[in-house]
Design a protein around this motif. Structure first.
Motif, PDB file in Angstrom:
ATOM      1  N   HIS A  96       0.926 -14.005  -8.047  1.00 52.17           N
ATOM      2  CA  HIS A  96       1.451 -12.598  -7.838  1.00 52.17           C
ATOM      3  C   HIS A  96       2.111 -12.224  -6.669  1.00 52.17           C
ATOM      4  CE1 HIS A  96      -0.934 -12.089  -4.227  1.00 52.17           C
ATOM      5  NE2 HIS A  96      -2.262 -12.670  -4.743  1.00 52.17           N
ATOM      6  N   ASP A  97       3.064 -11.756  -6.547  1.00 50.36           N
ATOM      7  CA  ASP A  97       3.920 -11.687  -5.357  1.00 50.36           C
ATOM      8  C   ASP A  97       3.113 -11.058  -4.454  1.00 50.36           C
ATOM      9  OD1 ASP A  97       7.188 -10.775  -5.194  1.00 50.36           O
ATOM     10  OD2 ASP A  97       5.806  -9.259  -3.736  1.00 50.36           O
ATOM     11  N   LEU A  98       3.723 -11.865  -2.978  1.00 48.99           N
ATOM     12  CA  LEU A  98       3.271 -11.394  -2.117  1.00 48.99           C
ATOM     13  C   LEU A  98       3.009  -9.846  -1.703  1.00 48.99           C
ATOM     14  CD1 LEU A  98       2.527 -13.358   1.003  1.00 48.99           C
ATOM     15  CD2 LEU A  98       4.603 -13.091   1.339  1.00 48.99           C
ATOM     16  N   TYR A  99       3.797  -8.918  -1.620  1.00 48.55           N
ATOM     17  CA  TYR A  99       3.837  -7.509  -1.524  1.00 48.55           C
ATOM     18  C   TYR A  99       2.674  -6.865  -2.064  1.00 48.55           C
ATOM     19  CZ  TYR A  99       7.655  -8.850   1.857  1.00 48.55           C
ATOM     20  OH  TYR A  99       7.975  -9.308   2.765  1.00 48.55           O
ATOM     21  N   ASN A 100       2.167  -7.749  -3.562  1.00 46.56           N
ATOM     22  CA  ASN A 100       1.474  -6.738  -3.993  1.00 46.56           C
ATOM     23  C   ASN A 100      -0.073  -7.191  -3.834  1.00 46.56           C
ATOM     24  OD1 ASN A 100       0.051  -5.724  -5.900  1.00 46.56           O
ATOM     25  ND2 ASN A 100       1.330  -6.772  -7.490  1.00 46.56           N
ATOM     26  N   THR A 101      -0.123  -6.323  -2.737  1.00 46.32           N
ATOM     27  CA  THR A 101      -1.695  -6.838  -2.472  1.00 46.32           C
ATOM     28  C   THR A 101      -2.884  -6.910  -2.909  1.00 46.32           C
ATOM     29  OG1 THR A 101      -1.809  -4.047  -1.351  1.00 46.32           O
ATOM     30  CG2 THR A 101      -0.597  -6.165   0.463  1.00 46.32           C
ATOM     31  N   SER A 102      -2.506  -5.654  -4.128  1.00 51.24           N
ATOM     32  CA  SER A 102      -3.669  -5.071  -4.836  1.00 51.24           C
ATOM     33  C   SER A 102      -3.782  -6.231  -5.972  1.00 51.24           C
ATOM     34  CB  SER A 102      -3.595  -4.152  -6.004  1.00 51.24           C
ATOM     35  OG  SER A 102      -3.369  -2.650  -4.902  1.00 51.24           O
ATOM     36  N   SER A 103      -3.107  -7.130  -6.498  1.00 47.59           N
ATOM     37  CA  SER A 103      -3.546  -8.245  -7.300  1.00 47.59           C
ATOM     38  C   SER A 103      -4.344  -9.238  -6.209  1.00 47.59           C
ATOM     39  CB  SER A 103      -2.254  -8.649  -7.879  1.00 47.59           C
ATOM     40  OG  SER A 103      -1.346  -7.908  -8.838  1.00 47.59           O
ATOM     41  N   ALA A 104      -3.864  -9.023  -5.094  1.00 42.13           N
ATOM     42  CA  ALA A 104      -4.261 -10.380  -3.797  1.00 42.13           C
ATOM     43  C   ALA A 104      -5.814  -9.480  -3.884  1.00 42.13           C
ATOM     44  CB  ALA A 104      -3.657 -10.326  -3.069  1.00 42.13           C
ATOM     45  N   ALA A 105      -5.849  -8.150  -3.855  1.00 36.50           N
ATOM     46  CA  ALA A 105      -7.798  -8.507  -3.764  1.00 36.50           C
ATOM     47  C   ALA A 105      -8.493  -9.212  -5.119  1.00 36.50           C
ATOM     48  CB  ALA A 105      -7.932  -6.940  -4.295  1.00 36.50           C
ATOM     49  N   VAL A 106      -8.104  -9.184  -6.265  1.00 34.62           N
ATOM     50  CA  VAL A 106      -8.677  -9.335  -7.168  1.00 34.62           C
ATOM     51  C   VAL A 106      -9.070 -10.724  -7.485  1.00 34.62           C
ATOM     52  CG1 VAL A 106      -8.460 -10.308  -9.930  1.00 34.62           C
ATOM     53  CG2 VAL A 106      -7.894  -7.980  -9.424  1.00 34.62           C
ATOM     54  N   PRO A 107      -8.007 -12.649  -7.142  1.00 35.00           N
ATOM     55  CA  PRO A 107      -8.288 -12.917  -6.624  1.00 35.00           C
ATOM     56  C   PRO A 107      -9.414 -13.645  -5.870  1.00 35.00           C
ATOM     57  CG  PRO A 107      -5.951 -13.181  -7.066  1.00 35.00           C
ATOM     58  CD  PRO A 107      -6.797 -11.455  -7.123  1.00 35.00           C
TER      59      PRO A 107
END
Length: 132
Positions: free
Chosen positions: A78-89
């Motif tokens: 995911h893109d570095l700035y996409n913190t919502s997507s970072a929360a999933v993994p």
């Protein structure tokens, strides 16, 4: 018998076969960070060591070639700035393994840097002992 593909890509999700040399350190880290969660469910955790992980990964390629076992590592990007997507993994127990320049154009709110997360979950043989 038809063998599965070594790499299965679906958008930002990649499933790839385990690699002996490059997966030793991330696999050891993932196991060490997950010991308390694994211990009640995985008997091999009591014998876990870097050597046992290295031995397991050394068997992955011959097992794949023979068709005995197909082990994959799961990756999410995911893109570095996409913190919502970072929360999933992060919530699912993935480990961040890489930050790299994105190969596709960045979204308007994006940084252009992909963050790659990996999860290793070996598949046990059909008629054999659990994975080490």
């Amino acid at each position: 018998m038809e063998r599965p593909r070594r790499i299965i890509a679906c958008g930002d999700f990649v499933l790839r076969c385990l690699r002996e040399q490059s997966d030793v350190a991330p696999a050891c880290t993932l196991i060490e960070e997950s010991l308390e969660h694994l211990r009640p469910w995985e008997p091999w955790v009591a014998r876990h060591s870097e050597k046992s992980t290295r031995d397991f990964l050394a068997k992955s390629e011959p097992n794949w070639a023979s068709g005995d076992v197909y082990n994959y590592a799961i990756e999410i990007a995911h893109d570095l700035y996409n913190t919502s997507s970072a929360a999933v993994p992060r919530r699912l127990g993935f480990t961040e393994v890489l930050r790299e320049q994105a190969t596709r154009p960045a979204a308007p709110a994006g940084s252009g840097i992909d963050v790659v997360w990996r999860l290793h979950r070996p598949t046990p043989p059909v008629d054999g002992p659990p994975c080490p």
